[in-house]
Design a protein around this motif. Structure first.
Motif, short mmCIF file in Angstrom:
data_model
loop_
_atom_site.label_atom_id
_atom_site.label_comp_id
_atom_site.label_asym_id
_atom_site.label_seq_id
_atom_site.Cartn_x
_atom_site.Cartn_y
_atom_site.Cartn_z
N PRO A 64 60.89 35.52 40.57
CA PRO A 64 61.60 35.85 42.17
C PRO A 64 59.80 36.63 42.45
N ALA A 65 59.77 37.66 41.68
CA ALA A 65 58.39 38.62 41.84
C ALA A 65 57.29 37.66 42.17
N ALA A 66 57.09 36.58 41.63
CA ALA A 66 55.89 35.16 42.32
C ALA A 66 56.44 35.02 43.34
N LEU A 67 57.48 34.26 43.78
CA LEU A 67 58.00 33.20 44.55
C LEU A 67 58.07 34.49 45.95
N LEU A 68 58.24 35.59 45.90
CA LEU A 68 58.30 36.66 46.95
C LEU A 68 56.20 36.74 47.51
N GLY A 69 55.75 36.95 46.24
CA GLY A 69 54.52 37.22 46.64
C GLY A 69 53.95 35.99 47.19
N TRP A 70 54.02 34.53 46.29
CA TRP A 70 53.54 33.58 47.17
C TRP A 70 53.88 33.14 48.56
N LEU A 71 54.71 33.73 49.04
CA LEU A 71 55.36 33.21 50.17
C LEU A 71 55.03 34.83 51.54
N ILE A 72 53.89 35.51 50.81
CA ILE A 72 54.13 36.53 51.72
C ILE A 72 52.44 36.15 51.84
N MET A 73 51.54 35.69 50.76
CA MET A 73 50.22 35.27 50.50
C MET A 73 50.13 34.34 51.08
N THR A 74 51.55 33.54 51.21
CA THR A 74 50.58 32.23 52.28
C THR A 74 51.44 32.34 53.85
N LYS A 75 52.65 32.60 53.95
CA LYS A 75 52.91 32.64 55.36
C LYS A 75 53.29 34.58 55.31
N PRO A 76 52.40 35.11 56.08
CA PRO A 76 52.93 36.51 56.59
C PRO A 76 53.36 36.72 57.74
N VAL A 77 54.26 37.26 57.30
CA VAL A 77 55.16 37.69 58.84
C VAL A 77 54.04 38.83 59.78
N ASP A 78 54.53 38.71 61.37
CA ASP A 78 54.11 39.97 61.93
C ASP A 78 54.92 40.91 61.60
N SER A 79 54.13 42.34 61.43
CA SER A 79 54.63 43.61 60.95
C SER A 79 54.42 44.55 62.65
N VAL A 80 55.41 45.29 62.84
CA VAL A 80 55.15 46.17 64.07
C VAL A 80 54.37 47.54 63.75
N ALA A 81 53.34 47.78 64.35
CA ALA A 81 52.86 48.78 64.34
C ALA A 81 53.53 50.61 64.41
N VAL A 82 54.40 50.61 64.69
CA VAL A 82 54.78 51.94 64.81
C VAL A 82 56.79 51.33 63.99
N PRO A 83 57.41 52.03 63.08
CA PRO A 83 59.16 51.08 63.45
C PRO A 83 59.88 51.76 64.15
N VAL A 84 61.08 51.61 63.90
CA VAL A 84 61.56 52.14 65.17
C VAL A 84 62.16 53.19 64.24
N GLU A 85 62.22 54.09 65.20
CA GLU A 85 62.91 55.34 64.55
C GLU A 85 63.88 56.11 64.60
N VAL A 86 65.03 55.88 64.38
CA VAL A 86 66.09 55.50 63.47
C VAL A 86 67.16 57.45 63.72
N THR A 87 68.00 58.04 64.40
CA THR A 87 68.55 59.41 64.04
C THR A 87 69.17 59.51 63.15
N ILE A 88 69.24 60.88 62.43
CA ILE A 88 70.57 60.87 61.74
C ILE A 88 71.95 60.04 62.35
N LYS A 89 71.92 61.15 63.32
CA LYS A 89 73.50 60.46 64.23
C LYS A 89 73.18 59.73 64.28
N GLN A 90 72.53 58.47 64.79
CA GLN A 90 72.18 56.98 64.84
C GLN A 90 73.17 56.19 63.96
N LEU A 91 72.53 56.54 62.81
CA LEU A 91 72.79 56.25 61.24
C LEU A 91 73.97 56.44 60.95
N GLY A 92 74.44 58.10 60.68
CA GLY A 92 76.40 58.21 60.90
C GLY A 92 76.89 57.45 62.11
#
Length: 168
Positions: A105-133
């Motif tokens: 699985p590590a080799a498969l995931l590593g290969w997928l990440i290296m060959t097909k990079p996913v666009d990442s969001v610069a700032v993660p969405v902030e979730v408050t503890i109240k929203q999580l609860g």
């Protein structure tokens, strides 16, 4: 600050790896459980490194405080004999298969990440503890409760197995 983060990442990685190796290679169930707890503490440290203290606290509370104690009681109740069916040393091919199952699985995931990079969001969405609860006790209430029922059934099963062994 970045150097400290790298050092903390290395320390947490070492804690996780040493705990997991202890959990897998130990012949004693209690020592294996200590390895599991060590691994879970390292994962909580990784959550802290990701600036999610609530997740780190939940990791400590749920997995170390509840699940590990539950596993510990199950191990103590079953009283597994040292010379049981699985007490002997496993053949070498079992270790090779285990290593291959771990690395695939590590080799498969590593290969997928290296060959097909996913666009990442610069700032993660902030979730408050109240929203999580609200999410846990709102839309995810049923899965949250099912997990607790599964844990209770597992504990009851361990107790039942122990009583059957003592009856023989």
């Amino acid at each position: 600050m970045e150097v400290m983060a790298k050092i903390a990442f290395g320390v947490y990685t070492l804690v996780i790896l040493s705990g997991s190796i202890l959990a897998v290679t130990s012949s004693s169930l209690v020592r294996a459980l200590v390895g599991l707890i060590t691994t879970l503490v390292g994962v909580a440290g990784m959550y802290l490194l990701l600036a999610t203290p609530f997740m780190a606290f939940m990791q400590l509370l749920i997995y170390i405080g509840a699940v590990s104690v539950l596993i510990f009681f199950a191990v103590m109740l079953t009283r597994a004999e040292k010379g049981g069916d699985e007490g002997g040393k496993a053949p070498m091919k079992t270790y090779v298969y285990g290593l291959a199952a771990t690395m695939a699985p590590a080799a498969l995931l590593g290969w997928l990440i290296m060959t097909k990079p996913v666009d990442s969001v610069a700032v993660p969405v902030e979730v408050t503890i109240k929203q999580l609860g609200d999410g846990l006790l709102g839309s995810y209430f049923l899965p949250f409760e099912l997990i607790s029922v599964i844990l209770m059934v597992a504990m009851a099963g361990a107790v039942l197995l122990t009583w059957e062994k003592r009856g023989k």
